[in-house]
Each structure stands twice: as structure tokens, then as C-alpha cells.
Design an enzyme around this catalytic site. Sequence first.
Site, PDB file in Angstrom:
ATOM      1  N   THR A  70       0.852  -1.199   0.000  1.00  0.00           N
ATOM      2  CA  THR A  70       0.000   0.000   0.000  1.00  0.00           C
ATOM      3  C   THR A  70       0.883   1.243   0.000  1.00  0.00           C
ATOM      4  OG1 THR A  70      -1.795  -1.120   1.148  1.00  0.00           O
ATOM      5  CG2 THR A  70      -1.745   1.280   1.343  1.00  0.00           C
ATOM      6  N   GLN A 178       0.895  -9.845  -5.753  1.00  0.00           N
ATOM      7  CA  GLN A 178       0.320 -11.196  -5.896  1.00  0.00           C
ATOM      8  C   GLN A 178       1.173 -12.072  -6.815  1.00  0.00           C
ATOM      9  OE1 GLN A 178      -2.037 -12.340  -4.077  1.00  0.00           O
ATOM     10  NE2 GLN A 178      -3.068 -10.522  -3.301  1.00  0.00           N
ATOM     11  N   SER A 196       4.625  -6.975  -0.813  1.00  0.00           N
ATOM     12  CA  SER A 196       4.438  -7.084   0.640  1.00  0.00           C
ATOM     13  C   SER A 196       4.909  -8.443   1.119  1.00  0.00           C
ATOM     14  CB  SER A 196       2.942  -6.995   0.981  1.00  0.00           C
ATOM     15  OG  SER A 196       2.551  -5.678   1.203  1.00  0.00           O
ATOM     16  N   HIS A 198       3.923 -10.156   3.743  1.00  0.00           N
ATOM     17  CA  HIS A 198       2.955 -11.065   4.383  1.00  0.00           C
ATOM     18  C   HIS A 198       2.178 -11.936   3.384  1.00  0.00           C
ATOM     19  CE1 HIS A 198      -0.909  -8.866   3.632  1.00  0.00           C
ATOM     20  NE2 HIS A 198      -0.090  -7.852   3.468  1.00  0.00           N
ATOM     21  N   THR A 234      13.514   4.878  11.232  1.00  0.00           N
ATOM     22  CA  THR A 234      14.592   3.993  11.680  1.00  0.00           C
ATOM     23  C   THR A 234      14.514   2.665  10.933  1.00  0.00           C
ATOM     24  OG1 THR A 234      14.519   5.014  13.854  1.00  0.00           O
ATOM     25  CG2 THR A 234      15.534   2.834  13.727  1.00  0.00           C
ATOM     26  N   CYS A 320      -9.422  -6.174   0.838  1.00  0.00           N
ATOM     27  CA  CYS A 320      -9.286  -4.721   0.973  1.00  0.00           C
ATOM     28  C   CYS A 320     -10.310  -3.924   0.160  1.00  0.00           C
ATOM     29  CB  CYS A 320      -7.896  -4.278   0.536  1.00  0.00           C
ATOM     30  SG  CYS A 320      -6.584  -5.248   1.213  1.00  0.00           S
TER      31      CYS A 320
HETATM   32  N1  PMP Z   1      -1.534  -4.752  -4.129  1.00  0.00           N
HETATM   33  C1  PMP Z   1      -2.103  -5.948  -4.242  1.00  0.00           C
HETATM   34  C2  PMP Z   1      -2.251  -6.550  -5.610  1.00  0.00           C
HETATM   35  C3  PMP Z   1      -2.548  -6.632  -3.105  1.00  0.00           C
HETATM   36  O1  PMP Z   1      -3.130  -7.824  -3.242  1.00  0.00           O
HETATM   37  C4  PMP Z   1      -2.397  -6.026  -1.837  1.00  0.00           C
HETATM   38  C5  PMP Z   1      -2.875  -6.705  -0.569  1.00  0.00           C
HETATM   39  N2  PMP Z   1      -4.146  -7.257  -0.638  1.00  0.00           N
HETATM   40  C6  PMP Z   1      -1.794  -4.769  -1.775  1.00  0.00           C
HETATM   41  C7  PMP Z   1      -1.370  -4.163  -2.941  1.00  0.00           C
HETATM   42  C8  PMP Z   1      -1.602  -4.056  -0.481  1.00  0.00           C
HETATM   43  O2  PMP Z   1      -0.728  -4.740   0.357  1.00  0.00           O
HETATM   44  P1  PMP Z   1      -0.621  -4.366   1.889  1.00  0.00           P
HETATM   45  O3  PMP Z   1      -1.998  -4.492   2.449  1.00  0.00           O
HETATM   46  O4  PMP Z   1       0.312  -5.370   2.446  1.00  0.00           O
HETATM   47  O5  PMP Z   1      -0.101  -2.983   1.981  1.00  0.00           O
END
Ligand code: PMP
Length: 373
Positions: A70, A178, A196, A198, A234, A320
Site C-alpha cells: 500500500t 500477488q 508485501s 505477508h 529507523t 481490501c
Molecule cells: N496490491 C495488491 C495486488 C494486493 O493484493 C495487496 C494486498 N491485498 C496490496 C497491494 C496491499 O498490500 P498491503 O496491504 O500489504 O499494503
Amino acid sequence: MIYFDNSATTFVDKEVLETFNKVCTEYPGNANSIHSLGVKSKELEDYATDKIAKLLKVKPSEIIYTSGATESNNTVLKGIASKYKNRGNHIITTHLEHSSTIETAKYLESKGFIIDYVKIKEDGLIDLDNLKELITDKTILVAISYVDSELGIKQNIKEIRKIINNYPKCYLHVDATQALGKIEIDFNDIDFLSMSAHKIFGMKGIGLLIKKENIVIDNLIHGGKSTTIYRSGTPALPLICSLMKALELIIPNIENNYNHVKELNNKLIMALKKYNNVHINSTNNSIPYIINFSITNIKPETFIHAMEEENIFISTKSACSNSELSSSVYSLYHDNNIATHSIRISFSYKNTIEEVETFIKVFDKIYNKLSLK
Ligand code: PMP
């Protein structure tokens, strides 16, 4: 429990968490401090950054650590808009993008930028002719997902790049959140890339922005120099090292993992195709990790909660998005009913064929029960 919502997030890998804990306890210093604790942390930061660069086949100097995709997406869109507004005020994106791109684009629109959404064909690929029609000398950025989060469509980045190459003042931003760890990513064609940790069994709160070395953008977050001049704060050394570990675990296994997930995908798609009211929204261009479908006679929320009662976790659209209608699905099929009933299954390489078999049985039971209502 069967967890088929890996595109929303994955569970942290044990080794990743161990790395995080170890760095927290053994490297307490700020990597920018000049005393020995700082120097020790800085050495580890440089080691991790080199490792990450090698795994991703980029230069260490091209790596900007962020809090996640994001922030990476915001940094690129706002950073380019702010830096290059005198060159042009036009940005092109798609309806397949994540909300962190779409909402940032809308914000920029409110500030006077012109945003165009390139058409998507029924096979999920962007319409290259339409891109050629839209792009002009005033276009400063094209922002596109390598793989989108709802349908899992893998775009043809090489072809998109060829078109942009005719416009030297326009940059290409690719959201690879993705795609990371699932398919090979060719960084050569791309100016900016978001991801990301995670989504690949890493921790929440760390991501990357890969930026081609020679491109200058305005900062989103100002302050002192961190690991780069482009993002202050940091250095988050434990998170950086945990990201390195997550990449080490997944990148060398992309091909094997892909083949395994393809088997899961084939089995499930075959089963879903038997149902009259199921419309498979993912296309031949979707990666096997994501299956998007609509059950046109059952509310997706009702279906998902019924699955949850059986300890199976799947998703409506992406975690999201905030509207009932999936603009991604709508952009392919232009059908309200299909676009308001979409459900997403997202695999990881840790899922098994036995889980898919159980899913199919439970799906059948719930589909029949809810169809009668
Ligand atoms: N871009 C894509 C294609 C995603 O699938 C996601 C997470 N669903 C994000 C951006 C945003 O990632 P984050 O929530 O880890 O900031």
C-alpha cells in the site's frame, strides 16, 4: 482448518518468526548509529539487502523498504505525480488494481490529474490497442498489476513495456504483490515494483518498492536518511531480515510450488465446472494460485460464512475492497449479477490435494443446501 485465503495474507512461517526474534534480541542498535551496536546492525542490514537483491535479481541500491505494498503504491503514484506534474498530468491504470492504487489515483484526480482506465478484454488481459489510444506525451505513469488480487490475471508486461517505450517521459509501475514468490518476475522491463512480505509467509508491516536507480521521485514520507533517502524512519532491521528469510524460503522453489498448485487448481476447477450456477471468472491467463468464481443464485457472504462454519476460509473479492460489486470482475464480463457474486479461493504451496478434496465435498453440501432456500 482449511485456509484458502492466502492472497489476503499468509500465516507467518516459523523460520521467518525465528529470524525476526533473533534479530530483535541480538541486534538492538539503530543501524544509523555510529557506535559499535549501530555498526553491527548496519552490517546486518547491508548483508540482508544484498541477499534480497540477489534473490530478486536487482541492485541493492534499487531497494526501498516500506511498510507494505500500500505504501509502495502510494509512494510511486504520488511521488511521480508530484515530481513530474510539469511534464504532464495524465496517469493510466486499470480496474483490476488493488484499492491502494485505485484510491490513490482517485485522490490525484481530485488534485487535477487525469486518470484513464485501460479496457480489459474478456480473457483478463489489458487491451493493448486501447492502451495505445490512451497514452500520450502527457502520460507520466502507467500503473498495472503483474497479477491482480481478485482474478489472478497475469498481464503481459513485455508487450505493455514495448508500447511505453515510445513515450520516454512515461514510467511503468507494476504492483507485483500477488506475483511475488509465485511466478518469475522480470525486473528489467519495469521502472517501479511493489510487494508485501505477508503474502509470502513473511510478516505484516514490511514491503518493498523496487525503483530503477536513475529515476528520481518526490518522497511520500519525509525525515532523515534511513536505508535510502526515499523513505525515512529507523531501519526496521528485524522486519528486513524476516523478509530476507521469507524470500530465501520461497524464491528458489517457484517452479515446484507452481506445479503443485496447478494440480490443486485443476482438481478444483473441474469440480466447480459441474455446477450450473457457478461461473468461473478466472481465465486461462490467471495464475493457478487464484480461482475466482460466482455462484449466481447464492449471496457470497452467506456462502462464505457457511463454509467458515465447516472451518474452511475463503474470501469475497479481495479483503481490501469496500464495495459490493467487484469492479475487477465487472471489467471482464460487464454483468452485474456475476460481479456482485464473486468469491475468491487463493492457494499457497502449503495447501494439499486432500484439502481440495474436502473442500469439494463441503462445497457440494453447502451449495445444495443454500440453493434450496
Ligand atoms: N496490491 C495488491 C495486488 C494486493 O493484493 C495487496 C494486498 N491485498 C496490496 C497491494 C496491499 O498490500 P498491503 O496491504 O500489504 O499494503
